[in-house]
Design a protein around this motif. Structure first.
Motif, PDB file in Angstrom:
ATOM      1  N   THR A 103       0.850  -1.180   0.000  1.00 45.86           N
ATOM      2  CA  THR A 103       0.000   0.000   0.000  1.00 45.86           C
ATOM      3  C   THR A 103       0.887   1.232   0.000  1.00 45.86           C
TER       4      THR A 103
ATOM      5  N   PRO B 289       2.100   5.076   0.632  1.00 47.26           N
ATOM      6  CA  PRO B 289       1.914   6.001   1.761  1.00 47.26           C
ATOM      7  C   PRO B 289       0.768   6.982   1.530  1.00 47.26           C
TER       8      PRO B 289
ATOM      9  N   ASN C  59      -2.080   6.328  -0.035  1.00 42.08           N
ATOM     10  CA  ASN C  59      -3.337   5.639   0.287  1.00 42.08           C
ATOM     11  C   ASN C  59      -3.523   5.505   1.788  1.00 42.08           C
ATOM     12  N   LEU C  60      -2.443   5.215   2.503  1.00 46.81           N
ATOM     13  CA  LEU C  60      -2.540   5.122   3.959  1.00 46.81           C
ATOM     14  C   LEU C  60      -2.894   6.466   4.583  1.00 46.81           C
TER      15      LEU C  60
ATOM     16  N   THR D 205      -6.263   7.171   6.687  1.00 51.31           N
ATOM     17  CA  THR D 205      -6.194   7.729   8.041  1.00 51.31           C
ATOM     18  C   THR D 205      -7.002   9.016   8.141  1.00 51.31           C
TER      19      THR D 205
END
Length: 70
Positions: free
Chosen positions: A3, A5, A7-8, A12
């Motif tokens: 994944t 960063p 998308n993370l 979040t």
């Protein structure tokens, strides 16, 4: 599957927005219950139910969108 960063970070952010929106709904539900004449424990119960329901719905929607995007 890796994944990115980005998308993370977006996931979040979406979860944080969901939490804050659920908190806002809970505060509004608590205020409306209190103005309706509910006791403080009943007010907290209604606010908690509104928070839990809203957060569950929004989290499910975030999971659905995240599943579609990835």
């Amino acid at each position: 599957m890796t994944t990115s960063p980005t998308n993370l970070a977006l996931l979040t952010l979406a979860l944080l927005v969901s939490f804050l929106l659920a908190l806002l709904v809970a505060v509004i539900a608590g205020l409306l219950a209190r103005w309706d004449g509910a006791t403080p424990p009943a007010t907290l119960l209604r606010a908690g139910i509104a928070f839990g329901g809203t957060l569950t719905l929004l989290t499910a929607m975030v999971a659905l969108v995240a599943g579609i995007v990835t």
